[in-house]
Design a protein around this motif. Structure first.
Motif, PDB file in Angstrom:
ATOM      1  N   PRO A 259      21.565  55.412  44.947  1.00 29.55           N
ATOM      2  CA  PRO A 259      22.439  55.871  45.882  1.00 29.55           C
ATOM      3  C   PRO A 259      23.276  56.855  45.678  1.00 29.55           C
ATOM      4  N   ALA A 260      23.677  57.893  46.665  1.00 34.69           N
ATOM      5  CA  ALA A 260      24.401  59.032  46.434  1.00 34.69           C
ATOM      6  C   ALA A 260      25.766  58.561  46.321  1.00 34.69           C
ATOM      7  N   ALA A 261      26.155  57.746  46.937  1.00 33.53           N
ATOM      8  CA  ALA A 261      27.626  57.187  47.046  1.00 33.53           C
ATOM      9  C   ALA A 261      28.019  56.006  46.415  1.00 33.53           C
ATOM     10  N   ASP A 262      29.200  55.602  46.130  1.00 37.53           N
ATOM     11  CA  ASP A 262      29.481  54.351  45.414  1.00 37.53           C
ATOM     12  C   ASP A 262      29.217  53.248  46.269  1.00 37.53           C
ATOM     13  N   ILE A 263      28.879  52.260  45.692  1.00 38.27           N
ATOM     14  CA  ILE A 263      28.340  50.974  46.375  1.00 38.27           C
ATOM     15  C   ILE A 263      29.264  49.587  46.048  1.00 38.27           C
ATOM     16  N   THR A 264      29.010  48.484  46.724  1.00 34.26           N
ATOM     17  CA  THR A 264      29.619  47.461  46.383  1.00 34.26           C
ATOM     18  C   THR A 264      28.282  46.719  45.376  1.00 34.26           C
ATOM     19  N   PHE A 265      29.169  46.144  44.267  1.00 35.95           N
ATOM     20  CA  PHE A 265      28.169  45.469  43.335  1.00 35.95           C
ATOM     21  C   PHE A 265      28.064  44.156  43.695  1.00 35.95           C
ATOM     22  N   GLU A 266      26.670  43.541  43.947  1.00 37.85           N
ATOM     23  CA  GLU A 266      26.510  42.396  44.135  1.00 37.85           C
ATOM     24  C   GLU A 266      27.164  41.320  43.031  1.00 37.85           C
ATOM     25  N   LYS A 267      27.815  40.326  43.510  1.00 34.24           N
ATOM     26  CA  LYS A 267      28.344  39.474  42.596  1.00 34.24           C
ATOM     27  C   LYS A 267      27.288  38.634  41.977  1.00 34.24           C
ATOM     28  N   GLY A 268      27.420  38.270  40.429  1.00 36.24           N
ATOM     29  CA  GLY A 268      26.455  37.682  39.902  1.00 36.24           C
ATOM     30  C   GLY A 268      25.415  38.186  38.949  1.00 36.24           C
ATOM     31  N   LEU A 269      25.291  39.863  39.340  1.00 36.63           N
ATOM     32  CA  LEU A 269      24.309  40.517  38.722  1.00 36.63           C
ATOM     33  C   LEU A 269      24.894  41.251  37.412  1.00 36.63           C
ATOM     34  N   PRO A 270      24.164  41.198  36.384  1.00 32.04           N
ATOM     35  CA  PRO A 270      24.647  42.189  35.480  1.00 32.04           C
ATOM     36  C   PRO A 270      25.054  43.335  35.783  1.00 32.04           C
ATOM     37  N   ILE A 271      25.847  44.277  35.138  1.00 26.80           N
ATOM     38  CA  ILE A 271      26.284  45.544  35.470  1.00 26.80           C
ATOM     39  C   ILE A 271      26.184  46.136  34.008  1.00 26.80           C
ATOM     40  N   ILE A 272      25.091  47.052  33.813  1.00 23.27           N
ATOM     41  CA  ILE A 272      24.937  47.632  32.441  1.00 23.27           C
ATOM     42  C   ILE A 272      25.614  49.150  32.382  1.00 23.27           C
ATOM     43  N   ASP A 273      26.641  49.349  31.925  1.00 23.36           N
ATOM     44  CA  ASP A 273      27.121  50.538  31.742  1.00 23.36           C
ATOM     45  C   ASP A 273      26.556  51.252  30.507  1.00 23.36           C
ATOM     46  N   THR A 274      25.809  52.303  30.674  1.00 20.94           N
ATOM     47  CA  THR A 274      25.176  53.014  29.480  1.00 20.94           C
ATOM     48  C   THR A 274      26.125  54.023  28.873  1.00 20.94           C
ATOM     49  N   ARG A 275      27.106  54.338  29.173  1.00 22.28           N
ATOM     50  CA  ARG A 275      27.940  55.504  28.864  1.00 22.28           C
ATOM     51  C   ARG A 275      28.521  55.224  27.289  1.00 22.28           C
ATOM     52  N   LYS A 276      28.883  56.143  26.784  1.00 24.28           N
ATOM     53  CA  LYS A 276      29.607  56.109  25.369  1.00 24.28           C
ATOM     54  C   LYS A 276      30.788  55.190  25.434  1.00 24.28           C
ATOM     55  N   ARG A 277      30.963  54.531  24.352  1.00 33.58           N
ATOM     56  CA  ARG A 277      32.089  53.592  23.958  1.00 33.58           C
ATOM     57  C   ARG A 277      33.193  54.015  24.536  1.00 33.58           C
ATOM     58  N   GLU A 278      33.707  55.289  24.230  1.00 37.94           N
ATOM     59  CA  GLU A 278      35.055  55.737  24.597  1.00 37.94           C
ATOM     60  C   GLU A 278      35.075  55.897  25.992  1.00 37.94           C
ATOM     61  N   ASP A 279      34.140  56.432  26.848  1.00 39.20           N
ATOM     62  CA  ASP A 279      34.033  56.547  28.299  1.00 39.20           C
ATOM     63  C   ASP A 279      34.344  55.260  28.814  1.00 39.20           C
ATOM     64  N   TYR A 280      33.655  54.119  28.345  1.00 40.46           N
ATOM     65  CA  TYR A 280      33.488  52.746  28.896  1.00 40.46           C
ATOM     66  C   TYR A 280      35.012  52.290  28.483  1.00 40.46           C
ATOM     67  N   ARG A 281      35.687  52.288  27.488  1.00 41.22           N
ATOM     68  CA  ARG A 281      37.046  51.833  27.335  1.00 41.22           C
ATOM     69  C   ARG A 281      38.071  52.476  28.092  1.00 41.22           C
ATOM     70  N   ASN A 282      37.730  53.594  28.404  1.00 38.30           N
ATOM     71  CA  ASN A 282      38.913  54.378  29.362  1.00 38.30           C
ATOM     72  C   ASN A 282      38.891  53.901  30.865  1.00 38.30           C
ATOM     73  N   GLY A 283      37.714  53.562  31.089  1.00 37.45           N
ATOM     74  CA  GLY A 283      37.560  52.892  32.539  1.00 37.45           C
ATOM     75  C   GLY A 283      36.268  52.605  32.918  1.00 37.45           C
ATOM     76  N   HIS A 284      36.163  51.085  33.355  1.00 38.60           N
ATOM     77  CA  HIS A 284      34.452  50.846  33.541  1.00 38.60           C
ATOM     78  C   HIS A 284      34.927  49.682  34.774  1.00 38.60           C
ATOM     79  N   VAL A 285      33.715  49.118  35.290  1.00 37.54           N
ATOM     80  CA  VAL A 285      33.816  48.458  36.474  1.00 37.54           C
ATOM     81  C   VAL A 285      33.965  46.801  35.836  1.00 37.54           C
ATOM     82  N   PRO A 286      35.089  46.319  36.451  1.00 40.75           N
ATOM     83  CA  PRO A 286      35.158  44.930  35.509  1.00 40.75           C
ATOM     84  C   PRO A 286      34.141  44.191  35.765  1.00 40.75           C
ATOM     85  N   GLY A 287      33.639  43.461  34.413  1.00 39.21           N
ATOM     86  CA  GLY A 287      32.490  42.695  34.341  1.00 39.21           C
ATOM     87  C   GLY A 287      31.419  42.999  33.913  1.00 39.21           C
TER      88      GLY A 287
END
Length: 444
Positions: A259-287
């Motif tokens: 999707p080109a725009a932000d989405i609403t993440f479905e509850k209960g599904l894993p969200i895998i953030d593949t960014r670098k550790r520092e980027d993740y620590r500075n701001g990530h999706v809860p859960g």
């Protein structure tokens, strides 16, 4: 005759092309067929055959797509129960490639349906053997992956006994100068003690391979079944997928929602953030879990996320998403991606940062969770009172972690602990959860 190895370091997987007089046969191909097309074009050869040494557990093969694209015949043991168009290839069967022969040897052990392919050159001499997951440089294939999956299932002790006979009656009797081309190198989870060599010889393995030394069958079974590495969640899924044949890669990847725009993440599904550790620590999706794109991304993805789950992927940019989607496809997980998105506006939660001096002064004031693999843990704990939960087991065992003290997670170098912190944080909210990260080196 040309023999060429294609090596995927991420999965420690080796596939091969044999070219003779304008004809090419591919052995144990990876998911992406393009390198084989390119190699055939380079040598002005037609791909006429694809050989599968067994239904692979650790990667998805392109055998069906190669057949559909080129018309090449797929060869596999009759014991594999292949559901795709194929010709059986078992002991006594031969494939002639002009003036050379490829001869099948049934070598059960890693799986009940494993074969090796012995190459007889134009002079009639046995010169090379493609051993699949039967024989590696320094090791033999683990026998515990087919207890519950595949056309034929077998207990690990039964397969270990079969491996004893396959090695001693089929492989160790070959001339010492026969070159061995295995399907895996160091870092693969299909064995436990592979050497750095990506090819070897029968003679060298007779001298140096622990599994080919003088021992009786009982000792061999005991040795082979002990201390095997962990089994990722996706292994059984890939055996079945390879038995039936995977969909064409490009079309399957193109079907992933981006999707080109932000989405609403479905509850209960894993969200895998593949960014670098520092980027993740500075701001990530809860859960979300910070599984950084790296050399073993696909293995850890398939160890944390089950093959019956959908999941989200988050990447820094479109190129980064292309990369991790392609890696997910190597284990057949592209069809499970709910959506692949760029860093969303919801990525505002910041990670807790540990006070290293306080932790060093009083580590007993923290609950320490060791997420290394069992082999690492059994070789020695870095903190005597640490709770040991290997990363592949963590999602199922988070409830075992006490919540009366701050939690510190560690692995061996920081990659796994970065993912583990997200898994723990997704469940435990009442105490801070810290990633010891690369600072674990201070305790080694």
């Amino acid at each position: 005759m040309i023999i060429h190895q294609f090596y995927d370091k991420g999965l420690a997987h080796a596939s091969y092309a044999i070219v003779r007089s304008g004809k090419m046969i591919v052995i144990d191909p990876a998911r992406n067929p393009q390198p084989y097309y390119d190699f055939a074009t380079l040598h002005e050869a037609n791909i006429v055959g694809v050989i599968e040494t067994h239904p692979h557990a650790d990667f998805v093969s392109a055998h069906l797509e190669l057949h559909q694209t080129t018309g090449a015949t797929i060869y596999v043991s009759k014991l594999a129960g292949a559901a795709y168009p194929h010709e059986t290839f078992d002991e006594g069967d031969e494939i002639k490639l002009e003036d050379i022969k490829l001869k099948a040897l049934n070598t059960p052990g890693h799986s009940p349906d494993s074969i090796c392919i012995l190459v007889e050159d134009e002079s009639g001499k046995d010169c090379a053997i493609f051993t699949g997951d039967t024989l590696f440089a320094g090791d033999v294939g683990r026998p515990d992956l087919r207890e519950n999956v595949g056309n034929i299932t077998a207990k690990k002790e039964e397969l270990a006994r079969a491996m004893y006979h396959s090695t001693r009656e089929k492989l160790m009797t070959l001339p010492a100068d026969v070159t061995v081309y295995p399907a895996h190198g160091p870092g693969s989870l299909c064995g436990k003690s592979m050497s750095p060599d990506l090819q070897t010889t029968i003679g060298k393995e007779l001298r140096e391979n622990y599994a080919l030394q003088l021992m009786d069958e009982l000792a061999f079974v005991k040795t082979l079944t002990a201390d095997q590495p962990f089994m990722p969640k996706y292994f059984g899924y890939d055996v079945e997928l390879n038995k039936n044949g995977a969909p064409a890669l490009a079309e399957s990847i193109a079907a992933v929602e981006r999707p080109a725009a932000d989405i609403t993440f479905e509850k209960g599904l894993p969200i895998i953030d593949t960014r670098k550790r520092e980027d993740y620590r500075n701001g990530h999706v809860p859960g979300s879990y910070n599984l950084q794109d790296g050399e073993k991304f696909e293995t850890w993805l398939g160890s944390i996320v089950g093959p019956d789950e959908q999941f989200y992927l988050i990447g820094t940019d479109e190129d980064a998403l292309d990369t991790v989607i392609a890696k997910a496809a190597k284990i057949g997980y592209e069809r499970h991606i709910k959506a692949a998105v760029l860093t969303p506006a919801a990525a505002t939660e910041q990670s807790d940062l540990i006070d290293f001096e306080d932790f060093k002064a009083d580590s007993h004031g923290y609950t320490i969770v060791d997420v290394r693999n069992w082999a690492e843990i059994n070789s020695g704990k870095l903190f005597t009172d640490a709770l040991t939960i290997p990363l592949p087991e963590l999602r199922e065992r988070v409830s075992e972690i006490p919540t009366d003290k701050p939690i510190v997670v560690h692995c061996a170098a920081g990659y796994r602990s970065a993912a583990a912190v997200g898994i723990v944080n997704a469940v435990i909210k009442n105490v801070p959860v810290y990633d010891l990260g690369e600072a674990i080196n201070d305790w080694k």
